[in-house]
Scaffold this motif. Structure first.
Motif, PDB file in Angstrom:
ATOM      1  N   LEU A  91      -8.080  -0.501 -13.686  1.00  0.00           N
ATOM      2  CA  LEU A  91      -9.390   0.131 -13.824  1.00  0.00           C
ATOM      3  C   LEU A  91      -9.324   1.649 -13.676  1.00  0.00           C
ATOM      4  O   LEU A  91     -10.335   2.327 -13.796  1.00  0.00           O
ATOM      5  N   GLY A  92      -8.116   2.168 -13.390  1.00  0.00           N
ATOM      6  CA  GLY A  92      -7.953   3.607 -13.240  1.00  0.00           C
ATOM      7  C   GLY A  92      -8.317   4.137 -11.859  1.00  0.00           C
ATOM      8  O   GLY A  92      -8.526   5.335 -11.686  1.00  0.00           O
ATOM      9  N   VAL A  93      -8.380   3.254 -10.862  1.00  0.00           N
ATOM     10  CA  VAL A  93      -8.698   3.663  -9.498  1.00  0.00           C
ATOM     11  C   VAL A  93      -7.511   4.440  -8.923  1.00  0.00           C
ATOM     12  O   VAL A  93      -6.354   4.084  -9.144  1.00  0.00           O
ATOM     13  N   LYS A  94      -7.809   5.496  -8.175  1.00  0.00           N
ATOM     14  CA  LYS A  94      -6.763   6.307  -7.571  1.00  0.00           C
ATOM     15  C   LYS A  94      -6.194   5.575  -6.351  1.00  0.00           C
ATOM     16  O   LYS A  94      -6.881   5.391  -5.350  1.00  0.00           O
ATOM     17  N   ILE A  95      -4.928   5.161  -6.457  1.00  0.00           N
ATOM     18  CA  ILE A  95      -4.223   4.513  -5.347  1.00  0.00           C
ATOM     19  C   ILE A  95      -3.498   5.626  -4.581  1.00  0.00           C
ATOM     20  O   ILE A  95      -2.644   6.303  -5.140  1.00  0.00           O
ATOM     21  N   VAL A  96      -3.843   5.820  -3.304  1.00  0.00           N
ATOM     22  CA  VAL A  96      -3.219   6.900  -2.535  1.00  0.00           C
ATOM     23  C   VAL A  96      -2.040   6.403  -1.704  1.00  0.00           C
ATOM     24  O   VAL A  96      -1.169   7.203  -1.351  1.00  0.00           O
ATOM     25  N   ARG A  97      -2.021   5.118  -1.407  1.00  0.00           N
ATOM     26  CA  ARG A  97      -0.874   4.494  -0.743  1.00  0.00           C
ATOM     27  C   ARG A  97      -0.668   3.128  -1.376  1.00  0.00           C
ATOM     28  O   ARG A  97      -1.508   2.246  -1.248  1.00  0.00           O
ATOM     29  N   PRO A  98       0.446   2.943  -2.078  1.00  0.00           N
ATOM     30  CA  PRO A  98       0.684   1.648  -2.726  1.00  0.00           C
ATOM     31  C   PRO A  98       0.911   0.548  -1.686  1.00  0.00           C
ATOM     32  O   PRO A  98       1.180   0.823  -0.514  1.00  0.00           O
ATOM     33  N   LEU A  99       0.821  -0.669  -2.147  1.00  0.00           N
ATOM     34  CA  LEU A  99       0.983  -1.835  -1.283  1.00  0.00           C
ATOM     35  C   LEU A  99       2.313  -1.775  -0.544  1.00  0.00           C
ATOM     36  O   LEU A  99       3.372  -1.617  -1.148  1.00  0.00           O
ATOM     37  N   SER A 100       2.238  -1.865   0.772  1.00  0.00           N
ATOM     38  CA  SER A 100       3.437  -1.842   1.614  1.00  0.00           C
ATOM     39  C   SER A 100       3.070  -2.407   2.980  1.00  0.00           C
ATOM     40  O   SER A 100       1.908  -2.663   3.278  1.00  0.00           O
ATOM     41  N   THR A 101       4.089  -2.564   3.810  1.00  0.00           N
ATOM     42  CA  THR A 101       3.875  -3.015   5.185  1.00  0.00           C
ATOM     43  C   THR A 101       3.876  -1.783   6.083  1.00  0.00           C
ATOM     44  O   THR A 101       4.792  -0.973   6.047  1.00  0.00           O
TER      45      THR A 101
END
Length: 126
Positions: A91-101
């Protein structure tokens, strides 16, 4: 009978209530407008998340991380973070921290909304 808490409703003050509502509608939230009420607001619903947008009297919105040095403005608990992250990326949303632990043992990603809020989507790893 369970007497514990069951849900949390998040209140987001915003400078432009219509623009913020439209942004969350793009993310799949259903908006219900109460702009003619004594305290104008918009209710946003998606799954078990509810956000109330209120019209701020301030000229700018200052996110928690700016006001206080760190912190999110909201944390949405989810079990399928990867699916939601992919949906938001598409959707073009700004991800500032990708999926992580995280170092506090949460599996999460963080996105920035149209007002600059950082919102985490995650869950505790047991």
């Amino acid at each position: 009978m369970n007497n514990g808490f069951s849900h949390c409703l998040q209140i987001f003050p915003t400078i432009n209530i219509n623009r913020t509502a439209e942004y969350y509608e793009r993310l799949g939230f259903r908006a219900v407008y109460y702009l003619d009420s004594i305290e104008p607001h918009v209710c946003l619903y998606r799954d078990s998340i509810e956000i109330i947008l209120t019209q701020s009297r301030q000229d700018i919105f200052v996110p928690n991380r700016v006001s206080h040095g760190y912190g999110y403005d909201a944390y949405f608990i989810a079990t399928e973070q990867q699916e939601i992250e992919h949906e938001f990326i598409n959707l073009g949303v700004k991800i500032v921290r990708p999926l992580s632990t995280t170092d506090y043992n949460n599996n999460e990603f963080v996105f920035e909304d149209v007002d600059g809020r950082w919102i985490a989507v995650g869950n505790k790893i047991l």
